[in-house]
Scaffold this active site. Sequence first.
Site, PDB file in Angstrom:
ATOM      1  CB  SER A  43      -1.003  -0.090   1.279  1.00  0.00           C
ATOM      2  OG  SER A  43      -1.812   0.985   1.232  1.00  0.00           O
ATOM      3  CG  HIS A  44       0.490   3.773   3.317  1.00  0.00           C
ATOM      4  ND1 HIS A  44      -0.422   2.557   3.716  1.00  0.00           N
ATOM      5  CD2 HIS A  44       0.877   3.778   4.716  1.00  0.00           C
ATOM      6  CE1 HIS A  44      -0.438   2.047   4.718  1.00  0.00           C
ATOM      7  NE2 HIS A  44       0.498   3.001   5.455  1.00  0.00           N
ATOM      8  CG  ASP A  75      -2.380   4.275  -1.404  1.00  0.00           C
ATOM      9  OD1 ASP A  75      -3.054   4.230  -2.371  1.00  0.00           O
ATOM     10  OD2 ASP A  75      -2.536   3.461  -0.460  1.00  0.00           O
ATOM     11  CG  ASP A  93      -2.526  -0.241  -2.609  1.00  0.00           C
ATOM     12  OD1 ASP A  93      -2.486   0.965  -1.963  1.00  0.00           O
ATOM     13  OD2 ASP A  93      -3.407  -0.991  -2.009  1.00  0.00           O
ATOM     14  CG  ASP A 148      -5.904   1.290  -0.928  1.00  0.00           C
ATOM     15  OD1 ASP A 148      -4.904   2.176  -0.945  1.00  0.00           O
ATOM     16  OD2 ASP A 148      -6.233   0.269  -0.463  1.00  0.00           O
ATOM     17  NE  ARG A 149      -3.780   4.304   3.023  1.00  0.00           N
ATOM     18  CZ  ARG A 149      -3.221   4.541   4.341  1.00  0.00           C
ATOM     19  NH1 ARG A 149      -2.713   5.555   4.655  1.00  0.00           N
ATOM     20  NH2 ARG A 149      -3.139   3.491   5.184  1.00  0.00           N
ATOM     21  CE  LYS A 187      -7.386   2.727   1.792  1.00  0.00           C
ATOM     22  NZ  LYS A 187      -7.247   1.382   2.844  1.00  0.00           N
TER      23      LYS A 187
END
Length: 564
Positions: free
Chosen positions: A116-117, A292, A294, A296-297, A393
Amino acid sequence: MALTSVNISTNPFEGQKPGTSGLRKKVKVFMEKHYTENFIQCILNALGDKVKGSTLIVGGDGRYFSKQAINIIIRIASANGVAKLVIGQLGILSTPAVSSLIRNHKVLGGIVLTASHNPGGIRNDFGIKYNIENGGPAPDHVSDAIYDHTKKISEYKFTPKLETDRLIDILGTTTYNVDGHDFVVEVIDSTADYVALMKQIFDFHKLRTLIRGTDKRPPFNVLIDSMNGVTGVYVRRIFVDELGASPDNNVCRIVPLDNFGEIHPDPNLTYAKDLVDKVKANSTYDLGAAFDGDGDRNMIIGKNAFFVTPSDSLAVLANNLECIPYFKENGIHGFARSMPTAAAVDRVAAKLGKEMFEVPTGWKYFGNLMDAGRLSLCGEESFGTGSDHIREKDGIWAVLAWLSVIEHKNMSVEEILKEHWGIYGRNYFTRYDYEECESDAANQLMEHLEKLINSDTLVGKSYTAIGKTYKISKADNFSYVDPIDESVAKNQGIRILFEDGSRLIYRLSGTGSSGATIRLYIDSYEKDNVLSDAQVMLKPLVEVGLEISQLKKFTGRDAPTVIT
Ligand code: G16
């Protein structure tokens, strides 16, 4: 070619417990002999009989070690009787795109390769998470089953001669024969399915008109920053090709890099400072957005980098969903937020007469409510916003939703926020993160708080800082009963609630890969005083939060690593 699988002996590794969203460790840990193989085999073991003849989606944010992991997945899946893997070209699929593909192809699930982030590259993090057939992150019982298998695994199945070299570079379908059954690898365009979904949800004609401008309205000038993460390929297709944004002036850092260009791909005011500075320096920008690793943010800022907190972003969207075609068609059911997220959206839910849910941190807790048709829109303070169009998300979706609201209201980001606060009042919110603390110290701090909330003396006690006094009305460790399957999630964060409605929340992050990150969430509601600086307004409560937790004593930290 007929291929045969073999069983390879292995031993369990300690600590393969999925966190808030999958297993995240340093790349060098995933590179240890059998480490990644063990975890993939344990995912399949946990799925049991459903694996045979199944189809799985595979892809991720393209971070370092993704290709090696995909090669391992192909060889292990084929040996376990999986019938087909659908893989994004070059291994690239954003997390929202995986969720969409699982749902559209109606398959068993997906393996998402991302941390992710968290930073990427050979010295940083890799991650693997499993998403279930509704497209969402594995719920606790599935993650627990995977973890149980990791503690007792003794062998994994593998097809050593299955040639994967350059297989995922080229679109197309390849069929193998493994142990007498067909095994298919289909390499797909990373963006096609997701772009089609966005076109169904939003009015692209209106959004294009907004971005390009008309005789009567100047172009709405955006700066979309992919932070060298996976969204770059989607941003090019959607914002540049479909909506007519300029590739030179409206988008930046849109080539996914396997180390994210050595930055921390986390869209907040600290790590997306580059975007904030650019928008501040150029007053022609009307909106800035970042994602981010991937995808999703999201973070949204307006002109002059006017910051929209994720809690406010959720509330504003909830208040304006009718301008998005998807919600006109499907109706608006309930809203939800994670517990630490400020309660701005609750006020919108109350006004619109919609159901409102408060769940623990983690997108996986929204899935059941969506599947039951009780939840349309949800979000988290950790820069996550999304709807029931998928079960993750969705960063790009959030920006398209904001552009739809802006197009509809013909107002700036700041005007929209100020109008919203004028109607509903404002939840001032900030989060202090203390990253990479000693794990023992962080655990001791949480034990101290746990003792405190269980003592008889806390409720009713007052604390004063910078001239403001707060009286505690309630204190607990948040637990949640899922209204659909009645599963229980305990110990989801220490909450200290005050008589004026203010809240302090303490949790340990579940997404780090080393040490412990302590999160302190501070939230306070004002009906009329809505235009002050959040950090100034919340300073007294921050002081109280530090005093109650004795954070400095336990961790030695004078200041947080990140303030959002
Ligand atoms: C994950 C989860 C989110 C959660 C976030 C923060 O996000 O999907 O639901 O809010 O972690 O978790 P923590 O506070 O435990 O670090 P992501 O974007 O990292 O997948």
